[in-house]
Design an enzyme around this catalytic site. Structure first.
Site, PDB file in Angstrom:
ATOM      1  N   GLU A 130      16.264  11.612  -2.786  1.00  0.00           N
ATOM      2  CA  GLU A 130      16.508  11.168  -4.159  1.00  0.00           C
ATOM      3  C   GLU A 130      15.607  10.001  -4.542  1.00  0.00           C
ATOM      4  OE1 GLU A 130      18.846  11.856  -1.902  1.00  0.00           O
ATOM      5  OE2 GLU A 130      20.039  13.461  -2.801  1.00  0.00           O
TER       6      GLU A 130
ATOM      7  N   ARG B 121      21.843   6.915  -4.257  1.00  0.00           N
ATOM      8  CA  ARG B 121      20.758   6.705  -3.303  1.00  0.00           C
ATOM      9  C   ARG B 121      19.519   6.070  -3.951  1.00  0.00           C
ATOM     10  NH1 ARG B 121      20.670   9.821   1.683  1.00  0.00           N
ATOM     11  NH2 ARG B 121      22.580   8.997   2.574  1.00  0.00           N
TER      12      ARG B 121
ATOM     13  N   LYS C 254      22.310  30.215   9.700  1.00  0.00           N
ATOM     14  CA  LYS C 254      23.340  29.773   8.762  1.00  0.00           C
ATOM     15  C   LYS C 254      24.206  30.977   8.372  1.00  0.00           C
ATOM     16  CE  LYS C 254      23.595  26.443   5.035  1.00  0.00           C
ATOM     17  NZ  LYS C 254      22.892  25.376   4.355  1.00  0.00           N
TER      18      LYS C 254
HETATM   19  C1  LIG Z   1      22.043  12.261  -0.230  1.00  0.00           C
HETATM   20  C2  LIG Z   1      22.499  13.685  -0.376  1.00  0.00           C
HETATM   21  N1  LIG Z   1      21.854  14.504  -1.216  1.00  0.00           N
HETATM   22  C3  LIG Z   1      22.269  15.782  -1.352  1.00  0.00           C
HETATM   23  C4  LIG Z   1      23.323  16.249  -0.632  1.00  0.00           C
HETATM   24  C5  LIG Z   1      23.825  17.669  -0.845  1.00  0.00           C
HETATM   25  N2  LIG Z   1      23.700  18.471   0.359  1.00  0.00           N
HETATM   26  C6  LIG Z   1      24.738  18.709   1.167  1.00  0.00           C
HETATM   27  S1  LIG Z   1      24.340  19.631   2.480  1.00  0.00           S
HETATM   28  C7  LIG Z   1      22.751  19.779   1.958  1.00  0.00           C
HETATM   29  C8  LIG Z   1      21.783  20.584   2.771  1.00  0.00           C
HETATM   30  C9  LIG Z   1      21.785  20.158   4.171  1.00  0.00           C
HETATM   31  O1  LIG Z   1      20.950  20.990   4.901  1.00  0.00           O
HETATM   32  P1  LIG Z   1      20.944  20.885   6.485  1.00  0.00           P
HETATM   33  O2  LIG Z   1      20.964  19.459   6.870  1.00  0.00           O
HETATM   34  O3  LIG Z   1      19.842  21.710   6.990  1.00  0.00           O
HETATM   35  O4  LIG Z   1      22.337  21.473   6.901  1.00  0.00           O
HETATM   36  P2  LIG Z   1      22.848  22.982   6.813  1.00  0.00           P
HETATM   37  O5  LIG Z   1      23.731  23.031   5.610  1.00  0.00           O
HETATM   38  O6  LIG Z   1      21.666  23.887   6.679  1.00  0.00           O
HETATM   39  O7  LIG Z   1      23.592  23.197   8.051  1.00  0.00           O
HETATM   40  C10 LIG Z   1      22.549  19.090   0.769  1.00  0.00           C
HETATM   41  C11 LIG Z   1      21.283  19.033   0.029  1.00  0.00           C
HETATM   42  C12 LIG Z   1      23.970  15.347   0.230  1.00  0.00           C
HETATM   43  N3  LIG Z   1      25.043  15.690   0.938  1.00  0.00           N
HETATM   44  N4  LIG Z   1      23.532  14.085   0.348  1.00  0.00           N
END
Ligand SMILES: Cc1ncc(C[n+]2csc(CCOP(=O)(O)OP(=O)(O)O)c2C)c(N)n1
Length: 631
Positions: free
Chosen positions: A366, A394, A281
């Protein structure tokens, strides 16, 4: 920018020699960095997938093949490569390019995303549509290891593995959600990551197995059992294979050549495939590599120093929640806090540090957070579940059945309620009043300022009922913060300004703007009162009804959709009492709220004090008063 300037769409990319892609990746990183430093945005996720997206666009045809990006916050490179390079500098701005995939923007955006863990379901849907309609395209989900912790991802894996359908899931594993990824799945992926020879050994194992002679059915069964047990010895879990997927990887997600080769190879394979790709990342920008959580979603920053540009101002609502919950927990060891992969965003880092044994990060889950909180509450704990309004969507059913039906005293800290800004429609906190208000037994508060938020949190823990406190994104008003806490009378609002003609019934973030509206109206010769409702539920019926009787025009103001919101609650009250009155409801319209700076969005929606005052004068035909005042 020699190469990138020539890329006006994937057709130009495909003309490049493979060896040029590494230089192109470099140019793209610089372009993303330079733009996001100005606009803010999801930088670290996008920097981490430059090679992966280049390879996907090189191998697949994104206008035809359906590539679904989970969450969609990592799609900047995809947008740049698919004809949106020139408008990329308008990223996340009003009228500009969305920070998430948007079908309305491009044929290359297969599916709108923004909330996590939907990509495999969507890709599965595309694959099933393909089979049903006899069409021919690849269906691909690109999902992060964080998003993989969401239940819907497992629901879709379960279904796809069962169907055995042709589907490619690219697992982008950077060990991070927003912060470090959590949970048993994350540990499992670490084990796979730590074992790069896994695939090789698996193949060796399979060829050994093939050489074992099988004599008769019982012998075959014995050999199968042996295979299984040996497999498990070699590879702990075999989770994806057991679910019916062919597991490929892990491969280096920054090696474009390897990515292209493996992606090409998947074309000839049948059934669902999970390709495990390892990325870093924030790759290529040291500040983001070192602090991927800070640069996950970041405001404008200084490109040279990596310093995030911050304008000084009052504390944020999130910051106030953070301090308050730590203080309240010091005096009440029953308080526990739950986050769904948003520990920093919701202000729970301080709590997690101070009370690690009372803090639970459930991952992007959630629903799990809310049901878990309900059971904890039923056993005597006082859980606070801190979620952004948009992600609480959610867990609607869990709020209904698990919390309210059982009257579990869960406190919902509903952050980012109302207009949130540049993240746009998928992230606006537009609906929480509407989807919580109708649940029997739910109470809803909304503070007018940061000081009131403190007292609301304090008050919430004094009552053994489910309660949601909704507060906006960003900074508070700048009011003085007192040292202690005050219990607010349950279900009671307050009159904060008195007048004669117009009654302004405001809630939450609309209370101070209502005071500004009052001032503008006053300048126009129109006298008004302002009530801070404090509670959307239970509504302060006594206060509202007595105030209504004293005014000829009633206005409700809220940052929630009008359908089912605070204004609806007031109208329901008036209707139930048979009161017919001149009313106007001000709030969010029946449409998805666009992206842009909150002030710009409010201007567009007619929600600035000046526009609201104008609307009130026009709606109630108060122009006469304004004219008299002028004369
Ligand atoms: C239902 C929901 N909860 C929380 C989020 C907030 N959120 C956006 S990206 C993320 C982390 C995603 O991690 P990953 O899938 O590993 O992607 P990366 O950013 O590491 O590439 C979160 C918690 C969201 N988009 N949707």
């Amino acid at each position: 920018m020699g190469l990138l300037n020539k890329i006006n769409g994937p057709q130009d990319l495909k003309k490049l020699k493979r060896k040029d892609l590494t230089s192109l990746a470099k140019e793209i990183r610089a372009f993303v960095l330079e733009t996001v430093a100005r606009t803010g945005g999801h930088l670290a996720p996008s920097l981490g997938v430059v090679e992966l997206i280049l390879a996907l666009e090189y191998v697949f045809d994104s206008s035809r093949d359906r590539i679904v990006y989970d969450v969609g916050h990592q799609t900047y490179v995809h947008k740049i490569l698919t004809g949106r390079r020139d408008i990329f500098p308008t990223l996340r701005q009003y009228g500009g390019l969305s920070g998430f995939p948007k079908r309305e923007e491009s044929v290359h955006d297969a599916f709108n995303t923004g909330h996590s863990s939907t990509s495999i379901s969507a890709a599965l849907g595309f694959a099933l549509a393909r089979e049903r309609l006899g069409e021919d395209y690849r269906s691909v989900a690109v999902i992060g290891d964080g998003a993989m912790t969401g239940g819907e991802a497992f629901e879709a894996l379960n279904q796809a593995g069962h169907l055995g359908i042709n589907l490619l899931v690219v697992l982008n594993d950077n060990e991070m959600s927003i912060a470090h990824n959590v949970g048993a799945l994350s540990s499992y992926l670490s084990r796979l990551r730590a074992d790069p020879f896994y695939t090789k050994r698996k193949k060796e194992l399979e060829s050994i197995m093939k050489r074992i002679p099988s004599i008769g059915p019982s012998m075959v069964n014995a050999v199968e059992r042996l295979k299984d047990s040996v497999k498990h010895l070699f590879v702990p879990g075999m989770l994806f294979e057991e679910l019916g997927f062919t597991y490929l990887g892990p491969i280096n997600g920054h090696n474009i050549q390897e990515l292209i080769e493996v992606l090409n190879k998947t074309s000839g394979m049948q059934g669902p495939i999970l390709l495990h790709v390892l990325t870093q990342k924030g790759k290529g920008y040291p500040p983001a590599e070192q602090n991927p959580d800070v640069f996950h979603g970041v405001g404008a920053f200084n490109l040279q120093t990596g310093q995030v540009l911050k304008t000084p101002g009052p504390p944020t609502y999130t910051g106030i929640f953070s301090d308050t919950i730590v203080e309240l927990a010091a005096g009440n060891n029953k308080i526990v806090a739950i986050s769904a992969a948003m520990t920093g965003g919701t202000g729970l880092s301080q709590f997690a540090k101070k009370y690690p044994e009372r803090f639970f990060d459930v991952g992007i889950a959630e629903q799990n957070a809310v049901t878990m909180a309900a059971a904890m509450a039923l056993q005597g704990l006082r859980p606070v579940v801190a979620l952004y309004s948009t992600f609480l969507q959610r867990a609607y059913d869990q709020a209904v059945l698990d919390v309210c039906l059982q009257q579990a005293p869960v406190v919902f800290a509903v952050d980012r309620s109302g207009i949130v800004g540049e993240d746009g429609p998928t992230h606006q906190g537009a609906f929480d009043i509407s989807f919580l208000r109708h649940i029997p037994g739910m109470s809803i508060m909304a503070p007018k300022d940061e000081e009131e938020l403190r007292h609301m949190l304090y008050t919430a823990f004094l009552h053994s009922v489910p309660v949601a406190i909704r507060y906006p994104r960003g900074r508070g008003i700048g009011v003085e913060l007192t040292a202690g806490y005050q219990e607010l009378p349950w279900g009671k609002g307050e009159v904060i300004a008195r007048g004669k003609d117009v009654l302004l019934l405001a809630v939450g973030a609309m209370v101070y703007p209502a005071l500004s509206v009052r001032k503008i109206l006053e300048d126009c010769g129109v006298s008004s009162s302002v009530v801070n409702a404090r509670f959307v539920k239970p509504l302060d019926e006594e206060l509202i009804l007595s105030a209504v009787r004293k005014h000829s025009c009633i206005v409700t103001l809220e940052e929630n959709v009008l359908a089912g919101g605070f204004g609806s609650a007031v109208l329901e009250l008036l209707a139930a009492r048979g009161i017919v009155h001149k009313t106007l409801n001000i709030g969010l319209p029946d449409q998805f709220i666009i992206q842009g700076k909150p002030d710009t969005v409010k201007e567009t929606l007619g929600l600035t004090p000046a526009k609201m005052a104008e609307k009130i004068v026009f709606h109630f035909c108060l122009e006469g008063k304004a004219k008299n005042k002028a004369n």
